[in-house]
Design a protein around this motif. Structure first.
Motif, short mmCIF file in Angstrom:
data_model
loop_
_atom_site.label_atom_id
_atom_site.label_comp_id
_atom_site.label_asym_id
_atom_site.label_seq_id
_atom_site.Cartn_x
_atom_site.Cartn_y
_atom_site.Cartn_z
N GLN A 155 -6.39 0.19 -2.27
CA GLN A 155 -6.90 -0.97 -1.53
C GLN A 155 -7.60 -1.96 -2.45
OE1 GLN A 155 -9.26 0.97 1.47
NE2 GLN A 155 -7.54 1.20 2.88
N ARG A 157 0.95 4.04 -3.09
CA ARG A 157 0.54 5.43 -2.84
C ARG A 157 1.50 6.44 -3.47
NH1 ARG A 157 -3.30 6.81 0.89
NH2 ARG A 157 -3.01 8.86 -0.05
N ASP A 197 -5.45 7.96 -4.83
CA ASP A 197 -6.72 7.49 -4.28
C ASP A 197 -6.48 6.25 -3.42
OD1 ASP A 197 -9.32 7.06 -3.68
OD2 ASP A 197 -9.96 6.49 -5.70
N LEU A 198 -6.73 6.36 -2.10
CA LEU A 198 -6.53 5.23 -1.19
C LEU A 198 -7.50 4.10 -1.51
CD1 LEU A 198 -5.21 3.96 1.30
CD2 LEU A 198 -6.86 5.20 2.72
N GLU A 199 -8.72 4.42 -1.90
CA GLU A 199 -9.69 3.39 -2.24
C GLU A 199 -9.22 2.55 -3.41
OE1 GLU A 199 -14.30 3.07 -3.91
OE2 GLU A 199 -13.59 4.91 -2.94
N GLN A 246 0.83 -1.21 0.00
CA GLN A 246 0.00 0.00 0.00
C GLN A 246 0.86 1.25 0.00
OE1 GLN A 246 -3.49 -0.08 2.56
NE2 GLN A 246 -3.04 1.98 3.27
#
Length: 492
Positions: free
Chosen positions: A289, A279, A284-286, A275
């Motif tokens: 994931q 990044r 966008d973290l969504e 992760q």
């Protein structure tokens, strides 16, 4: 004539002349030669203008007296004065003029003395100031010498301190290098400890296997010593086949615990490292994931497919030479457990990356590829491949965006809406043993999650879903090379 005289009196020309004369007298020694000449010419011009006005009045007055009026006065006063002014200088002067010259000379001498005294005072004052300035200069030079000496001492001390600091830096670098070397030694020792623990676990399993085999042999020996050998042999043949266990069956519980722990480690460490790496390229973290979740799901799919194909090849190779109490299926699984490094994990990684490239749910910047997270894909494929050798095998739970949140299967992420009943997207899949949850997954729940979202390609509990393969996967699997008989020789 009276008007002209009145105008001359009102203009105060003589007062102006006197003021200019006083001003010139005061500034004579201060002004330059050109300035003094200008003052003198100005006074002459002013005097000439006044004389012109007086001659005009004289002319008007004489005309008012008639043709011969004032003749005597002009003869006795004006004409002698004019003759004196325009005649050559005589060798001697009158007494009045001599007295005036003497007075002027005395006044000039007095002024010269005053100026000389003033000059002497100024020179004395300047000499005093010069002496004071020289004393201050000597004091400043002495202070400068002291400062230079202090600076030299500071330079010497700094050089000494710098040498000591450099020595300390070198010593610290040497200590740091020694610490790094010690750390590497400890890491190798830790790896050795892990290897020793694995070997201990294997040895314990072998000891257990040998203990059971010993008990079986002792039972067979006791049966052979009975009064009726043939019936005893018939009775003991069934328990021998029932109790004959392979290494895979004996180490099942140990491998189960190790693989569950490895799956938890993938979630706790490898997932976070992937992760952080993603990044750097995806804000966008969504999306990050989702990429990791789909990579894990596709890794399990590729590993299960590779395991089935590998087991089929092993069964085909061992079928002609198989004998003994164990079934061909158990022997094939035991061979796979004993030789895990024959698994072509790179082929599974390529299948996972290809599947992610055509997945419409995720996107990635064009300048980078999904091979960036090869590390977590490789470890997940190895873990999933080993999980297929368990009895029963471990697999991922079926996951679908928009499904109803199941508290026994998932836990919510920290940024979820804890009152929302639907799953927005999955962060980590749950690990299942049949219908029993072994390790919980993680999801994000939101109220805006819709029911009809596309489903992820995760495992379904039904056998039909687990056997379904996409055409591209079938073609890729058919194009893979087969293991030769020499590659399938067991290593003990």
């Amino acid at each position: 004539m009276a008007d002209t005289l009145r105008r001359l009196a009102n203009t105060c020309s003589f007062s102006v002349l006197q003021d200019k004369l006083d001003s010139w007298s005061n500034d004579y020694h201060v002004a330059s030669c050109d300035q003094n000449l200008n003052h003198c010419c100005e006074l002459i011009e002013l005097t000439a203008r006044i004389q012109g006005q007086l001659f005009s009045i004289l002319n008007l007055t004489a005309n008012e007296a008639g043709h011969y009026g004032g003749v005597d006065t002009l003869k006795t006063r004006l004409l002698p004065w004019l003759g004196t002014c325009f005649s050559m200088a005589r060798p001697s002067v009158s007494e009045d003029t001599s007295l005036q010259l003497i007075q002027d000379s005395v006044a000039k001498d007095r002024k010269i003395r005053e100026l000389s005294d003033s000059h002497d005072c100024d020179m004395h004052r300047m000499e005093t100031q010069l002496c004071s300035t020289r004393m201050q200069l000597d004091s400043v030079r002495a202070e400068l010498d002291d400062a230079q000496k202090a600076l030299d001492e500071t330079k010497n001390k700094s050089a000494t301190t710098l040498l000591a600091t450099e020595e300390e830096i070198l010593q610290l670098r040497a200590d740091l290098q020694a610490a790094h070397d010690q750390l590497e030694i400890y890491k190798r020792k830790l790896d050795s400890v892990d290897e020793y623990e694995r070997q201990i676990c294997v040895l314990q399993d072998e000891v257990s296997y040998l203990t059971k085999e010993k008990a079986m042999l002792q039972e067979r020996l006791a049966s052979s010593r009975s009064s009726s050998p043939l019936p005893a042999l018939k009775r003991s043949s069934s328990p021998v086949r029932a109790e004959a266990s392979t290494r895979a069956q004996l180490t099942n519980s140990c491998r189960y615990s190790r693989l569950v722990s490895r799956y938890s480690h993938l979630y706790a460490q490898d997932r976070l490292e992937a992760q952080v790496l993603l990044r750097r390229y995806v804000d966008d973290l969504e999306m990050v994931q989702k990429i990791i979740f789909i990579a894990v799901v596709e890794s399990f799919q590729a590993a299960k497919l590779a395991y089935r194909q590998f087991k089929l090849r092993v069964r085909k190779t061992l079928s002609s030479t198989h004998f003994g109490p164990q079934s061909l299926e158990d022997v094939a699984v035991d061979y796979i457990v004993r030789n895990p490094d024959l698994y072509d994990v790179q082929s599974s990684i390529n299948d996972v990356i290809n599947a992610m490239n055509v997945n419409p749910r995720i996107s990635f910047p064009p300048e980078v590829e999904f091979a960036l997270i090869t590390s977590i894909i490789r470890e997940t494929c190895k873990c999933a491949f080993s999980m297929q050798t368990l009895d029963p095998p471990l697999d991922l739970a079926f996951a679908s965006d928009g499904e109803i949140y199941n508290e026994s299967k998932y836990r919510r992420s920290y940024d979820s809406d804890f009152s929302a009943p639907l799953v927005m997207y999955h962060v980590w899949p749950a690990l299942m043993e049949g219908n029993v949850v072994v390790v919980k997954g993680e999801v994000v729940t939101r109220r805006e999650a819709s029911w009809g979202k596309s489903r992820s390609r995760s495992r379904s509990p039904s056998p039909a879903r687990s056997r379904s393969l996409s055409p591209s996967r079938n073609l890729a699997s058919k194009s893979k090379g087969r293991f030769s008989g020499s590659e399938l020789q067991p290593r003990y």
